[in-house]
Design a protein around this motif. Sequence first.
Motif, PDB file in Angstrom:
ATOM      1  N   VAL A   1     -18.934 -70.319 -68.215  1.00 21.24           N
ATOM      2  CA  VAL A   1     -20.167 -70.941 -68.695  1.00 21.24           C
ATOM      3  C   VAL A   1     -20.124 -72.395 -68.247  1.00 21.24           C
ATOM      4  N   VAL A   2     -21.204 -72.827 -67.585  1.00 20.36           N
ATOM      5  CA  VAL A   2     -21.279 -74.202 -67.078  1.00 20.36           C
ATOM      6  C   VAL A   2     -22.511 -74.871 -67.686  1.00 20.36           C
ATOM      7  N   PHE A   3     -22.276 -75.990 -68.361  1.00 15.29           N
ATOM      8  CA  PHE A   3     -23.336 -76.780 -69.000  1.00 15.29           C
ATOM      9  C   PHE A   3     -23.330 -78.152 -68.351  1.00 15.29           C
ATOM     10  N   THR A   4     -24.479 -78.602 -67.883  1.00 14.56           N
ATOM     11  CA  THR A   4     -24.590 -79.931 -67.293  1.00 14.56           C
ATOM     12  C   THR A   4     -25.083 -80.904 -68.356  1.00 14.56           C
ATOM     13  N   VAL A   5     -24.245 -81.895 -68.653  1.00 15.07           N
ATOM     14  CA  VAL A   5     -24.583 -82.934 -69.630  1.00 15.07           C
ATOM     15  C   VAL A   5     -25.097 -84.139 -68.859  1.00 15.07           C
ATOM     16  N   ARG A   6     -26.214 -84.685 -69.318  1.00 13.83           N
ATOM     17  CA  ARG A   6     -26.791 -85.855 -68.658  1.00 13.83           C
ATOM     18  C   ARG A   6     -26.806 -87.035 -69.624  1.00 13.83           C
ATOM     19  N   GLN A   7     -26.537 -88.202 -69.077  1.00 12.95           N
ATOM     20  CA  GLN A   7     -26.492 -89.417 -69.890  1.00 12.95           C
ATOM     21  C   GLN A   7     -27.883 -90.036 -69.948  1.00 12.95           C
ATOM     22  N   ILE A   8     -28.677 -89.531 -70.878  1.00 15.71           N
ATOM     23  CA  ILE A   8     -30.036 -90.048 -71.080  1.00 15.71           C
ATOM     24  C   ILE A   8     -30.100 -90.603 -72.498  1.00 15.71           C
ATOM     25  N   GLU A   9     -30.468 -91.858 -72.620  1.00 18.75           N
ATOM     26  CA  GLU A   9     -30.538 -92.550 -73.914  1.00 18.75           C
ATOM     27  C   GLU A   9     -29.187 -92.575 -74.631  1.00 18.75           C
ATOM     28  N   LEU A  10     -28.095 -92.624 -73.865  1.00 18.73           N
ATOM     29  CA  LEU A  10     -26.758 -92.659 -74.451  1.00 18.73           C
ATOM     30  C   LEU A  10     -25.949 -93.801 -73.860  1.00 18.73           C
ATOM     31  N   THR A  11     -25.164 -94.447 -74.697  1.00 24.41           N
ATOM     32  CA  THR A  11     -24.184 -95.406 -74.184  1.00 24.41           C
ATOM     33  C   THR A  11     -23.071 -94.602 -73.513  1.00 24.41           C
ATOM     34  N   ASP A  12     -22.181 -95.279 -72.821  1.00 29.93           N
ATOM     35  CA  ASP A  12     -21.058 -94.584 -72.196  1.00 29.93           C
ATOM     36  C   ASP A  12     -20.209 -93.874 -73.239  1.00 29.93           C
ATOM     37  N   ASP A  13     -19.955 -94.526 -74.380  1.00 28.79           N
ATOM     38  CA  ASP A  13     -19.175 -93.897 -75.451  1.00 28.79           C
ATOM     39  C   ASP A  13     -19.894 -92.675 -76.030  1.00 28.79           C
ATOM     40  N   GLU A  14     -21.204 -92.777 -76.236  1.00 25.92           N
ATOM     41  CA  GLU A  14     -21.980 -91.641 -76.743  1.00 25.92           C
ATOM     42  C   GLU A  14     -21.975 -90.485 -75.744  1.00 25.92           C
ATOM     43  N   PHE A  15     -22.036 -90.812 -74.461  1.00 29.40           N
ATOM     44  CA  PHE A  15     -21.984 -89.780 -73.419  1.00 29.40           C
ATOM     45  C   PHE A  15     -20.648 -89.038 -73.474  1.00 29.40           C
ATOM     46  N   GLU A  16     -19.559 -89.779 -73.634  1.00 29.73           N
ATOM     47  CA  GLU A  16     -18.237 -89.149 -73.736  1.00 29.73           C
ATOM     48  C   GLU A  16     -18.166 -88.241 -74.967  1.00 29.73           C
ATOM     49  N   ARG A  17     -18.723 -88.709 -76.083  1.00 33.96           N
ATOM     50  CA  ARG A  17     -18.737 -87.888 -77.300  1.00 33.96           C
ATOM     51  C   ARG A  17     -19.600 -86.640 -77.107  1.00 33.96           C
ATOM     52  N   ASP A  18     -20.732 -86.789 -76.407  1.00 39.51           N
ATOM     53  CA  ASP A  18     -21.617 -85.654 -76.145  1.00 39.51           C
ATOM     54  C   ASP A  18     -20.908 -84.615 -75.276  1.00 39.51           C
ATOM     55  N   CYS A  19     -20.195 -85.055 -74.254  1.00 41.06           N
ATOM     56  CA  CYS A  19     -19.438 -84.134 -73.392  1.00 41.06           C
ATOM     57  C   CYS A  19     -18.357 -83.410 -74.196  1.00 41.06           C
ATOM     58  N   ALA A  20     -17.679 -84.132 -75.086  1.00 37.53           N
ATOM     59  CA  ALA A  20     -16.655 -83.520 -75.934  1.00 37.53           C
ATOM     60  C   ALA A  20     -17.294 -82.508 -76.889  1.00 37.53           C
ATOM     61  N   ALA A  21     -18.475 -82.817 -77.418  1.00 38.98           N
ATOM     62  CA  ALA A  21     -19.166 -81.893 -78.321  1.00 38.98           C
ATOM     63  C   ALA A  21     -19.566 -80.619 -77.580  1.00 38.98           C
ATOM     64  N   VAL A  22     -20.021 -80.756 -76.335  1.00 42.77           N
ATOM     65  CA  VAL A  22     -20.370 -79.577 -75.541  1.00 42.77           C
ATOM     66  C   VAL A  22     -19.126 -78.737 -75.278  1.00 42.77           C
ATOM     67  N   ALA A  23     -18.006 -79.373 -74.965  1.00 41.54           N
ATOM     68  CA  ALA A  23     -16.749 -78.635 -74.752  1.00 41.54           C
ATOM     69  C   ALA A  23     -16.375 -77.870 -76.025  1.00 41.54           C
ATOM     70  N   ASP A  24     -16.538 -78.496 -77.202  1.00 43.14           N
ATOM     71  CA  ASP A  24     -16.262 -77.820 -78.472  1.00 43.14           C
ATOM     72  C   ASP A  24     -17.212 -76.638 -78.671  1.00 43.14           C
ATOM     73  N   ASP A  25     -18.499 -76.834 -78.346  1.00 43.70           N
ATOM     74  CA  ASP A  25     -19.478 -75.761 -78.469  1.00 43.70           C
ATOM     75  C   ASP A  25     -19.090 -74.574 -77.580  1.00 43.70           C
ATOM     76  N   LEU A  26     -18.673 -74.843 -76.345  1.00 43.08           N
ATOM     77  CA  LEU A  26     -18.301 -73.763 -75.433  1.00 43.08           C
ATOM     78  C   LEU A  26     -17.035 -73.055 -75.911  1.00 43.08           C
ATOM     79  N   GLU A  27     -16.143 -73.781 -76.559  1.00 44.93           N
ATOM     80  CA  GLU A  27     -14.952 -73.143 -77.131  1.00 44.93           C
ATOM     81  C   GLU A  27     -15.352 -72.196 -78.261  1.00 44.93           C
TER      82      GLU A  27
END
Length: 136
Positions: A101-127
């Motif tokens: 499963v491949v999910f593309t996360v885009r940094q829209i309206e996110l700081t760099d830290d929020e983007f990193e957290r969003d990517c980690a949340a997607v990884a948790d969701d895929l798990e």
Amino acid sequence: MNTNSHIQSRHVSRVIDAAPDDVYDVLADPGNLPEWARGLASSEVRRDGADLLVDSPMGEVRVHFVPRNPYRIADHDVTLPSGTTVNNPLRVLAHPNGSEVVFTVRQIELTDDEFERDCAAVADDLERLSDMVERR
């Protein structure tokens, strides 16, 4: 906010020990979203025509998935509380060990830290998706 003039994207993926069609069946069923996609849906999914309304960690969002298809594409647009719509490519691919499963996360309206957290949340969701599918 990210002050770069470009929008950063990152592909987050997970290999799942199950047939691609089995993974897609779980992933494409909106009723399953609260169980595995907690980064998006933190409560029951409500329908509004072809769209879904979900309570997310960001507030209420509107989600519109592409129609079910034989290509196992589950791309979806998420309209944020701000009114911005983010397109989220989501694919189930055949993999030698079952599916990927491949999910593309885009940094829209996110700081760099929020983007990193969003990517980690997607990884948790895929798990969680992997655990859910492999239990079936």
